[in-house]
Design a protein around this motif. Structure first.
Motif, PDB file in Angstrom:
ATOM      1  N   LEU A   1      11.685   2.700   4.472  1.00  0.00           N
ATOM      2  CA  LEU A   1      10.376   2.348   5.008  1.00  0.00           C
ATOM      3  C   LEU A   1       9.849   1.070   4.367  1.00  0.00           C
ATOM      4  O   LEU A   1      10.038   0.823   3.176  1.00  0.00           O
ATOM      5  CB  LEU A   1       9.382   3.486   4.774  1.00  0.00           C
TER       6      LEU A   1
ATOM      7  N   ALA B   1       6.086  -1.156   4.401  1.00  0.00           N
ATOM      8  CA  ALA B   1       4.688  -1.143   4.820  1.00  0.00           C
ATOM      9  C   ALA B   1       4.316  -2.491   5.432  1.00  0.00           C
ATOM     10  O   ALA B   1       4.597  -3.547   4.851  1.00  0.00           O
ATOM     11  CB  ALA B   1       3.781  -0.853   3.626  1.00  0.00           C
TER      12      ALA B   1
ATOM     13  N   ARG C   1       6.262   0.870   8.734  1.00  0.00           N
ATOM     14  CA  ARG C   1       5.117   1.779   8.754  1.00  0.00           C
ATOM     15  C   ARG C   1       3.846   0.929   8.681  1.00  0.00           C
ATOM     16  O   ARG C   1       3.618   0.217   7.707  1.00  0.00           O
ATOM     17  CB  ARG C   1       5.142   2.758   7.583  1.00  0.00           C
TER      18      ARG C   1
ATOM     19  N   LEU D   1       1.981  -2.408   0.490  1.00  0.00           N
ATOM     20  CA  LEU D   1       2.916  -1.445  -0.116  1.00  0.00           C
ATOM     21  C   LEU D   1       2.195  -0.529  -1.101  1.00  0.00           C
ATOM     22  O   LEU D   1       2.535   0.654  -1.226  1.00  0.00           O
ATOM     23  CB  LEU D   1       4.104  -2.174  -0.758  1.00  0.00           C
TER      24      LEU D   1
ATOM     25  N   LEU E   1       4.615   2.745  -1.044  1.00  0.00           N
ATOM     26  CA  LEU E   1       6.021   2.420  -0.800  1.00  0.00           C
ATOM     27  C   LEU E   1       6.452   1.266  -1.705  1.00  0.00           C
ATOM     28  O   LEU E   1       5.611   0.473  -2.145  1.00  0.00           O
ATOM     29  CB  LEU E   1       6.227   2.013   0.666  1.00  0.00           C
TER      30      LEU E   1
ATOM     31  N   ASP F   1      10.112  -6.428  -2.173  1.00  0.00           N
ATOM     32  CA  ASP F   1      10.786  -5.170  -2.513  1.00  0.00           C
ATOM     33  C   ASP F   1      10.745  -5.054  -4.034  1.00  0.00           C
ATOM     34  O   ASP F   1      11.490  -5.754  -4.730  1.00  0.00           O
ATOM     35  CB  ASP F   1      12.233  -5.173  -2.001  1.00  0.00           C
TER      36      ASP F   1
END
Length: 281
Positions: free
Chosen positions: A12, A14, A37, A71, A76, A106
Motif C-alpha cells: 500500500l 498513501a 490508498r 503516509l 503506512l 518509502d
C-alpha cells in the motif's frame, strides 16, 4: 541501470489528495506493484492556486511534505503526492506553462524520488466582468463547464471568492454576490486549477505519474534499490562556433537517492551558434 521487478508486490502507498488525483496516479503505480490508498488530507494547508494560502518553500519541498504527511496520516511506510506550478515559462515569460511534480517516499527503503512533467497546453485564463456582461466567448475558450471556474473580487481583496463553479447557475450566483461586495463592482473570473476541475492539468499529472512508475522500475546498479534515474541537468554546452558556454545541457546526471551512486553522461555534441548569447545576442 537495471530494470526488473519491484520489491512491493501489492504494498500500500498513501496518496494525499482531496481532488481526485488517484485517477491519474494509481494506475501507473499499480503497474509497479503499489496499491494506492487515498488519504483525504487537507492539502490546501500546503498552498492553494487561488492564493489565499501561499505555498511555503519550493515545489519539491512541498510535494515531499505532502507525501510524508499522507503516509503518517495513513499509518503506512510509503506515501505519494503531486504538486503543480503554473506561471510564466522562465525562458519565454510570454508563455504560461504547467510544471507538475510527483514525489514518492518509502521510509522502509530510505527512498525519496521526485519526477516531473511539463506542458504549455494546460488551460489558464481570466477575465474581468460585471453583472450582465456577455461571457460566451470566455466560457467557450476555457471549455466551461468541463473546466471549473473561480470568481473573486475585482478590487484585489482575497477574502471573498467562490471556487468550484461548474454550472451557469453557480456562475451567475457567484457573479452577483461577489460583485456586490467588491468596491469597484467588478469580479475576476478565472480558471480553477485544482486537479479535479482542470482536465488539461490532469493529463500532465498522469504523464508525471507514468514517469515515476518507469523510474521505480529501474534499480540502482550499485545497491539495487529501485528509483534510479535523472537527478540533474548540467548546463553549459559549448558553442560550436566560439566555444562559449550556452544554457543547453552539457551532461545529464543519473543517480540513486539511497546510496548516492551517480553516473554522469556528457552530451556528445556542440551547441548551434543560434543558441549562443555571444554569437546570437
Amino acid at each position: 541501470m537495471e530494470t526488473s521487478l519491484t520489491p512491493w508486490d501489492g504494498a500500500l502507498v498513501a496518496l494525499a489528495t482531496r481532488h481526485g488525483k488517484e485517477r491519474e496516479i494509481a494506475p501507473p503505480l499499480f503497474g509497479v506493484g503499489l496499491v494506492t490508498r487515498v488519504v483525504a488530507l487537507d492539502t490546501d494547508r500546503f498552498g492553494t492556486f487561488a492564493g489565499e494560502v501561499p505555498r511555503q518553500g519550493s515545489a519539491r519541498d512541498t510535494v515531499l511534505a505532502k507525501a510524508r504527511a499522507g503516509l503518517i496520516a495513513a499509518g503506512l511506510p510509503r506515501g505519494v503526492a503531486s504538486e503543480g506550478t503554473l506561471g510564466p515559462y522562465p525562458d519565454l515569460p510570454v508563455l504560461t506553462y504547467d510544471h507538475e511534480l510527483i514525489g514518492f517516499v518509502d521510509v522502509e527503503l530510505g527512498l525519496v524520488v521526485v519526477e516531473e512533467a511539463m506542458s504549455f497546453e494546460t488551460v489558464v485564463a481570466s477575465t474581468r466582468a460585471r453583472v450582465g456582461d456577455d461571457l460566451t466567448r470566455f466560457l467557450q475558450r476555457v471549455d466551461f463547464p468541463a473546466q471549473g471556474l473561480i470568481v473573486r473580487r475585482g478590487d484585489g481583496d482575497l477574502g471573498d471568492l467562490v471556487k468550484g463553479i461548474v454550472t451557469l447557475e453557480q456562475l451567475k450566483d457567484a457573479l452577483f454576490r461577489i460583485s456586490g461586495i467588491s468596491t469597484d463592482g467588478e469580479v475576476v473570473i478565472e480558471t480553477d486549477q485544482r486537479a479535479h476541475l482542470c482536465p488539461t492539468r490532469r493529463t500532465v499529472i498522469r504523464e508525471a505519474a507514468d514517469r515515476l512508475a518507469q523510474r521505480l522500475a529501474c534499480r540502482c546498479p550499485s545497491c539495487s534499490c529501485p528509483g534510479f534515474g535523472l537527478l540533474e541537468h548540467e548546463s553549459g554546452l559549448p558553442c560550436r562556433a566560439c566555444g562559449a558556454e550556452t544554457s543547453l545541457d552539457r551532461a545529464i546526471v543519473e543517480g540513486c537517492s539511497r546510496c548516492g551512486e551517480r553516473i554522469r553522461t556528457p552530451i556528445a555534441s556542440l551547441a548551434d551558434p543560434t543558441q549562443c548569447a555571444f554569437c546570437n545576442p
